[in-house]
Scaffold this motif. Structure first.
Motif, mmCIF file in Angstrom:
data_model
loop_
_atom_site.group_PDB
_atom_site.id
_atom_site.type_symbol
_atom_site.label_atom_id
_atom_site.label_comp_id
_atom_site.label_asym_id
_atom_site.label_seq_id
_atom_site.Cartn_x
_atom_site.Cartn_y
_atom_site.Cartn_z
ATOM 1 N N ASP A 1 -1.221 -11.205 -5.062
ATOM 2 C CA ASP A 1 -2.638 -11.300 -4.709
ATOM 3 C C ASP A 1 -2.867 -11.124 -3.210
ATOM 4 O OD1 ASP A 1 -1.502 -13.723 -4.039
ATOM 5 O OD2 ASP A 1 -3.063 -14.949 -4.974
ATOM 6 N N SER A 2 -1.784 -11.203 -2.412
ATOM 7 C CA SER A 2 -1.910 -10.960 -0.969
ATOM 8 C C SER A 2 -1.578 -9.513 -0.592
ATOM 9 C CB SER A 2 -1.009 -11.905 -0.176
ATOM 10 O OG SER A 2 0.345 -11.589 -0.405
ATOM 11 N N PHE A 3 -1.084 -8.733 -1.568
ATOM 12 C CA PHE A 3 -0.785 -7.315 -1.305
ATOM 13 C C PHE A 3 -2.097 -6.552 -1.155
ATOM 14 C CE2 PHE A 3 -0.216 -2.959 -2.931
ATOM 15 C CZ PHE A 3 0.669 -2.498 -1.977
ATOM 16 N N GLU A 4 -2.144 -5.682 -0.172
ATOM 17 C CA GLU A 4 -3.338 -4.892 0.106
ATOM 18 C C GLU A 4 -3.276 -3.569 -0.659
ATOM 19 O OE1 GLU A 4 -7.011 -4.363 1.421
ATOM 20 O OE2 GLU A 4 -5.839 -6.118 2.045
ATOM 21 N N PRO A 5 -4.093 -3.413 -1.711
ATOM 22 C CA PRO A 5 -4.082 -2.142 -2.458
ATOM 23 C C PRO A 5 -4.340 -0.963 -1.522
ATOM 24 C CG PRO A 5 -5.393 -3.777 -3.616
ATOM 25 C CD PRO A 5 -5.070 -4.358 -2.262
ATOM 26 N N GLY A 6 -3.639 0.128 -1.804
ATOM 27 C CA GLY A 6 -3.781 1.317 -0.977
ATOM 28 C C GLY A 6 -2.706 1.408 0.097
ATOM 29 N N THR A 7 -2.001 0.299 0.347
ATOM 30 C CA THR A 7 -0.881 0.359 1.287
ATOM 31 C C THR A 7 0.382 0.677 0.494
ATOM 32 O OG1 THR A 7 -0.500 -2.028 1.165
ATOM 33 C CG2 THR A 7 -1.984 -1.259 2.901
ATOM 34 N N ASN A 8 1.500 0.767 1.167
ATOM 35 C CA ASN A 8 2.747 1.226 0.564
ATOM 36 C C ASN A 8 3.426 0.121 -0.252
ATOM 37 O OD1 ASN A 8 5.303 2.258 0.012
ATOM 38 N ND2 ASN A 8 5.490 3.256 2.011
ATOM 39 N N LEU A 9 3.206 0.127 -1.561
ATOM 40 C CA LEU A 9 3.786 -0.878 -2.441
ATOM 41 C C LEU A 9 5.309 -0.811 -2.424
ATOM 42 C CD1 LEU A 9 3.562 -3.119 -4.558
ATOM 43 C CD2 LEU A 9 3.333 -1.319 -6.308
ATOM 44 N N ARG A 10 5.860 0.404 -2.417
ATOM 45 C CA ARG A 10 7.320 0.571 -2.392
ATOM 46 C C ARG A 10 7.925 -0.112 -1.166
ATOM 47 N NH1 ARG A 10 10.539 4.815 -0.196
ATOM 48 N NH2 ARG A 10 12.562 4.931 -1.213
ATOM 49 N N ALA A 11 7.350 0.124 0.010
ATOM 50 C CA ALA A 11 7.842 -0.498 1.242
ATOM 51 C C ALA A 11 7.684 -2.012 1.174
ATOM 52 C CB ALA A 11 7.108 0.060 2.461
ATOM 53 N N TRP A 12 6.588 -2.495 0.603
ATOM 54 C CA TRP A 12 6.351 -3.925 0.478
ATOM 55 C C TRP A 12 7.416 -4.564 -0.412
ATOM 56 C CZ3 TRP A 12 4.291 -7.121 -3.605
ATOM 57 C CH2 TRP A 12 3.815 -8.369 -3.187
ATOM 58 N N LEU A 13 7.732 -3.926 -1.536
ATOM 59 C CA LEU A 13 8.766 -4.437 -2.441
ATOM 60 C C LEU A 13 10.140 -4.416 -1.778
ATOM 61 C CD1 LEU A 13 7.610 -2.767 -5.785
ATOM 62 C CD2 LEU A 13 7.567 -5.230 -5.254
ATOM 63 N N PHE A 14 10.441 -3.344 -1.055
ATOM 64 C CA PHE A 14 11.739 -3.265 -0.378
ATOM 65 C C PHE A 14 11.844 -4.289 0.749
ATOM 66 C CE2 PHE A 14 12.656 0.462 -2.794
ATOM 67 C CZ PHE A 14 14.035 0.514 -2.820
ATOM 68 N N ARG A 15 10.731 -4.593 1.371
ATOM 69 C CA ARG A 15 10.768 -5.632 2.408
ATOM 70 C C ARG A 15 11.100 -6.981 1.777
ATOM 71 N NH1 ARG A 15 6.930 -6.763 7.549
ATOM 72 N NH2 ARG A 15 8.235 -8.415 8.368
ATOM 73 N N THR B 1 -2.628 -8.971 -12.763
ATOM 74 C CA THR B 1 -2.475 -8.442 -14.120
ATOM 75 C C THR B 1 -1.924 -7.017 -14.109
ATOM 76 O OG1 THR B 1 -4.770 -7.659 -14.219
ATOM 77 C CG2 THR B 1 -4.324 -9.907 -15.034
ATOM 78 N N ARG B 2 -2.032 -6.354 -12.980
ATOM 79 C CA ARG B 2 -1.520 -4.986 -12.842
ATOM 80 C C ARG B 2 -0.122 -4.945 -12.224
ATOM 81 N NH1 ARG B 2 -3.967 -0.490 -13.225
ATOM 82 N NH2 ARG B 2 -2.906 0.334 -11.397
ATOM 83 N N PHE B 3 0.433 -6.104 -11.883
ATOM 84 C CA PHE B 3 1.704 -6.143 -11.172
ATOM 85 C C PHE B 3 2.791 -5.359 -11.898
ATOM 86 C CE2 PHE B 3 5.925 -7.900 -10.426
ATOM 87 C CZ PHE B 3 6.036 -7.650 -9.067
ATOM 88 N N ALA B 4 3.021 -5.647 -13.160
ATOM 89 C CA ALA B 4 4.109 -4.986 -13.900
ATOM 90 C C ALA B 4 3.907 -3.479 -13.912
ATOM 91 C CB ALA B 4 4.206 -5.532 -15.320
ATOM 92 N N GLU B 5 2.703 -3.049 -14.177
ATOM 93 C CA GLU B 5 2.406 -1.609 -14.210
ATOM 94 C C GLU B 5 2.619 -0.948 -12.849
ATOM 95 O OE1 GLU B 5 -1.528 1.173 -14.906
ATOM 96 O OE2 GLU B 5 -1.438 -0.773 -15.915
ATOM 97 N N ASP B 6 2.235 -1.640 -11.793
ATOM 98 C CA ASP B 6 2.360 -1.085 -10.443
ATOM 99 C C ASP B 6 3.795 -1.152 -9.902
ATOM 100 O OD1 ASP B 6 -0.376 -0.693 -10.548
ATOM 101 O OD2 ASP B 6 -0.866 -2.393 -9.244
ATOM 102 N N ALA B 7 4.474 -2.269 -10.135
ATOM 103 C CA ALA B 7 5.769 -2.515 -9.496
ATOM 104 C C ALA B 7 6.969 -1.999 -10.292
ATOM 105 C CB ALA B 7 5.934 -4.007 -9.228
ATOM 106 N N MET B 8 6.902 -2.003 -11.602
ATOM 107 C CA MET B 8 8.069 -1.647 -12.406
ATOM 108 C C MET B 8 8.599 -0.233 -12.159
ATOM 109 S SD MET B 8 9.140 -4.330 -13.651
ATOM 110 C CE MET B 8 10.480 -3.685 -14.642
ATOM 111 N N PRO B 9 7.789 0.741 -11.810
ATOM 112 C CA PRO B 9 8.357 2.064 -11.512
ATOM 113 C C PRO B 9 9.383 2.043 -10.363
ATOM 114 C CG PRO B 9 6.007 2.270 -11.871
ATOM 115 C CD PRO B 9 6.316 0.782 -11.836
ATOM 116 N N TYR B 10 9.376 1.003 -9.546
ATOM 117 C CA TYR B 10 10.299 0.899 -8.421
ATOM 118 C C TYR B 10 11.546 0.073 -8.749
ATOM 119 C CZ TYR B 10 6.238 2.699 -6.013
ATOM 120 O OH TYR B 10 5.166 3.466 -5.637
ATOM 121 N N ALA B 11 11.611 -0.477 -9.947
ATOM 122 C CA ALA B 11 12.710 -1.380 -10.316
ATOM 123 C C ALA B 11 14.077 -0.710 -10.211
ATOM 124 C CB ALA B 11 12.491 -1.947 -11.716
#
Length: 189
Positions: A48-62, A5-15
């Protein structure tokens, strides 16, 4: 485990960063938008498999990088491999004495790059062979570490370092060619 439910809020800044990199990868706005859309969909499904506290930006770029590579490999058997050993003597810095006469002031790197138009720099980047483009984009445009890039591309860190080095040399060669074409340096420089 991340909350979808937080995906859009967390990920959209990197769009916008993802789109900028996708544009450089695909060299086409429509393909870049499709790539980012597919990346975001895959990321949402796997959030749901993303580990909060790790690098979301790097995860999205991967995810972006893997999606691009998998799509690219589906369209083409192998990217054209080029050798750039002949570029060893064409470093941009070898031409700095001639270019220095054209500039004044701050850092040498900023001044030399200021001699080139954005279109010339983009063209030089777009002409990089595929195996060098991704590592250079991820390192020099997106500021990822060598280890992060190695993880994204699933290659050894030494391969990343080599590809970045060779990609930068190819960029320098292109910029020297632009400088020659514009009369900033002589052919014998």
């Amino acid at each position: 485990m991340a909350d979808r439910t937080r995906f859009a809020e967390d990920a959209m800044p990197y769009a916008s960063q993802l789109l900028g990199t996708a544009m450089r990868m695909t060299r086409n706005r429509s393909d870049a938008e499709d790539l980012v859309q597919e990346t975001m969909l895959k990321a949402f499904r796997a959030y749901d498999s993303f580990e909060p506290g790790t690098n979301l930006r790097a995860w999205l770029f991967r995810i972006l990088t893997n999606t691009y590579i998998n799509g690219y490999n589906a369209k083409k058997v192998r990217p054209h491999e080029s050798e750039f050993g002949d570029l060893e003597n064409l470093y941009l810095y070898r031409h700095l004495p001639q270019l220095a006469n054209k500039i004044d002031g701050s850092s040498a790197e900023d001044e030399v790059l200021a001699l080139f138009t954005d279109d010339e720099v983009k063209a030089a980047l777009e002409h990089l062979p595929e195996q060098f483009l991704l590592p250079v984009l991820l390192a020099d445009i997106q500021d990822f570490s060598y280890q992060e890039i190695a993880d994204m591309l699933d290659v050894p860190i030494g391969t990343v370092m080599s590809r970045i080095h060779r990609g930068r040399k190819a960029l320098q060669k292109s910029l020297v060619d632009f400088a020659r074409d514009r009369g900033l340096i002589t052919s014998h420089g």
